[in-house]
Write a protein that holds these residues in place. Structure first.
Motif, short mmCIF file in Angstrom:
data_model
loop_
_atom_site.label_atom_id
_atom_site.label_comp_id
_atom_site.label_asym_id
_atom_site.label_seq_id
_atom_site.Cartn_x
_atom_site.Cartn_y
_atom_site.Cartn_z
N ARG A 1 0.86 -1.19 0.00
CA ARG A 1 0.00 0.00 0.00
C ARG A 1 0.89 1.23 0.00
NH1 ARG A 1 -3.42 2.26 5.00
NH2 ARG A 1 -4.39 4.02 3.91
N GLU A 2 0.60 2.17 -0.89
CA GLU A 2 1.34 3.42 -0.91
C GLU A 2 0.73 4.38 0.11
OE1 GLU A 2 1.98 7.01 -3.96
OE2 GLU A 2 2.91 5.11 -4.56
N LEU A 3 1.52 4.74 1.12
CA LEU A 3 1.07 5.71 2.12
C LEU A 3 1.31 7.13 1.63
CD1 LEU A 3 2.38 3.93 5.32
CD2 LEU A 3 0.03 3.94 4.41
N ASP A 4 2.48 7.34 1.01
CA ASP A 4 2.80 8.60 0.33
C ASP A 4 3.93 8.29 -0.65
OD1 ASP A 4 5.40 8.99 1.63
OD2 ASP A 4 4.33 9.75 3.38
N ALA A 5 4.44 9.29 -1.31
CA ALA A 5 5.42 9.07 -2.37
C ALA A 5 6.71 8.39 -1.89
CB ALA A 5 5.76 10.39 -3.06
N GLY A 6 6.99 8.43 -0.60
CA GLY A 6 8.22 7.83 -0.11
C GLY A 6 8.02 6.74 0.92
N HIS A 7 6.77 6.34 1.18
CA HIS A 7 6.50 5.41 2.28
C HIS A 7 5.44 4.40 1.85
CE1 HIS A 7 5.57 5.14 6.92
NE2 HIS A 7 6.07 4.02 6.43
N GLY A 8 5.78 3.12 1.96
CA GLY A 8 4.84 2.05 1.67
C GLY A 8 4.56 1.21 2.89
N GLU A 9 3.47 0.45 2.81
CA GLU A 9 3.08 -0.43 3.91
C GLU A 9 2.85 -1.84 3.38
OE1 GLU A 9 -0.42 -0.98 7.30
OE2 GLU A 9 -0.65 0.57 5.79
N VAL A 10 3.40 -2.82 4.06
CA VAL A 10 3.16 -4.22 3.76
C VAL A 10 1.78 -4.57 4.32
CG1 VAL A 10 3.93 -6.59 4.12
CG2 VAL A 10 5.62 -4.74 3.97
N LYS A 11 0.94 -5.16 3.47
CA LYS A 11 -0.40 -5.56 3.89
C LYS A 11 -0.66 -7.00 3.44
CE LYS A 11 -3.18 -3.35 5.54
NZ LYS A 11 -3.47 -3.11 6.98
N ALA B 1 8.92 -1.79 -3.65
CA ALA B 1 9.10 -0.55 -2.89
C ALA B 1 10.40 0.15 -3.32
CB ALA B 1 9.12 -0.85 -1.39
N THR B 2 11.45 -0.63 -3.53
CA THR B 2 12.71 -0.07 -4.00
C THR B 2 12.55 0.52 -5.40
OG1 THR B 2 13.97 -1.65 -2.67
CG2 THR B 2 15.13 -0.62 -4.52
N ARG B 3 11.89 -0.23 -6.28
CA ARG B 3 11.67 0.23 -7.65
C ARG B 3 10.89 1.55 -7.68
NH1 ARG B 3 8.27 0.80 -11.39
NH2 ARG B 3 6.48 -0.07 -10.32
N ARG B 4 9.95 1.70 -6.77
CA ARG B 4 9.14 2.92 -6.70
C ARG B 4 9.89 4.09 -6.07
NH1 ARG B 4 3.15 0.84 -4.73
NH2 ARG B 4 2.83 -0.64 -6.45
#
Length: 162
Positions: free
Chosen positions: A66-76, A101-104
């Motif tokens: 899940r994308e929380l913002d342009a620099g932060h993701g969440e594993v769901k 997440a790295t690619r993004r």
């Protein structure tokens, strides 16, 4: 047969059944206010990418980012079937999420999991991949049934698979 991980459109009966089993177990283990697992409709949202892991026709597990913002993701929605446990499926799925997440270009990847004994294997897996305890993030609040973990994304997580 090799493990195959692919983006899943969330329209098959096997994935629906696995996700329902996941939700049912979360509600069995945790009080309702502490269940943060997403249902099928929420997993179809545009801020979420969902993968499933297969061995031939057998569904072995799933995970989402899940994308929380342009620099932060969440594993769901990390889940493996009972038959897939202790076979490296969860590690392969987590690697897929971390690679994306790295690619993004995310700088951070975080997650929420339970504090109960049933979640000990998940917490150990996340720690092996460099996740460390942290405070609540995003819309989460302190909860005695939640463990929050995070890690910086630096493009190198191969130490977790050694």
């Amino acid at each position: 047969m090799p493990l195959h991980i692919a983006v899943d459109p969330l329209d098959g009966p096997q994935i629906a059944a696995l996700l329902q089993a996941h939700l049912d177990e979360m509600h069995r283990i945790s009080p309702p206010e502490s269940v943060h697992a997403l249902d099928l409709s929420r997993l179809r949202a545009p801020d979420i990418t969902f993968w499933s892991a297969w061995e031939g026709d057998a569904l072995l597990g799933c995970a989402a980012l899940r994308e929380l913002d342009a620099g932060h993701g969440e594993v769901k929605s990390m889940r493996t079937t009972p038959a897939a446990r202790r076979r490296g499926v969860a590690a392969a799925l987590l690697t897929q999420v971390m690679d994306e997440a790295t690619r993004r270009g995310y700088r951070r990847l975080s997650l929420e999991t339970g504090t109960q004994p049933e979640f000990a294997p998940a917490r150990a897996l996340y720690a092996r991949f460099g996740f460390e305890p942290c405070g609540p993030f995003g819309d989460y609040r302190l909860d005695p049934c939640s463990t929050f973990m995070t890690r910086a994304i630096d493009g190198a997580h191969d130490e977790a698979t050694r």
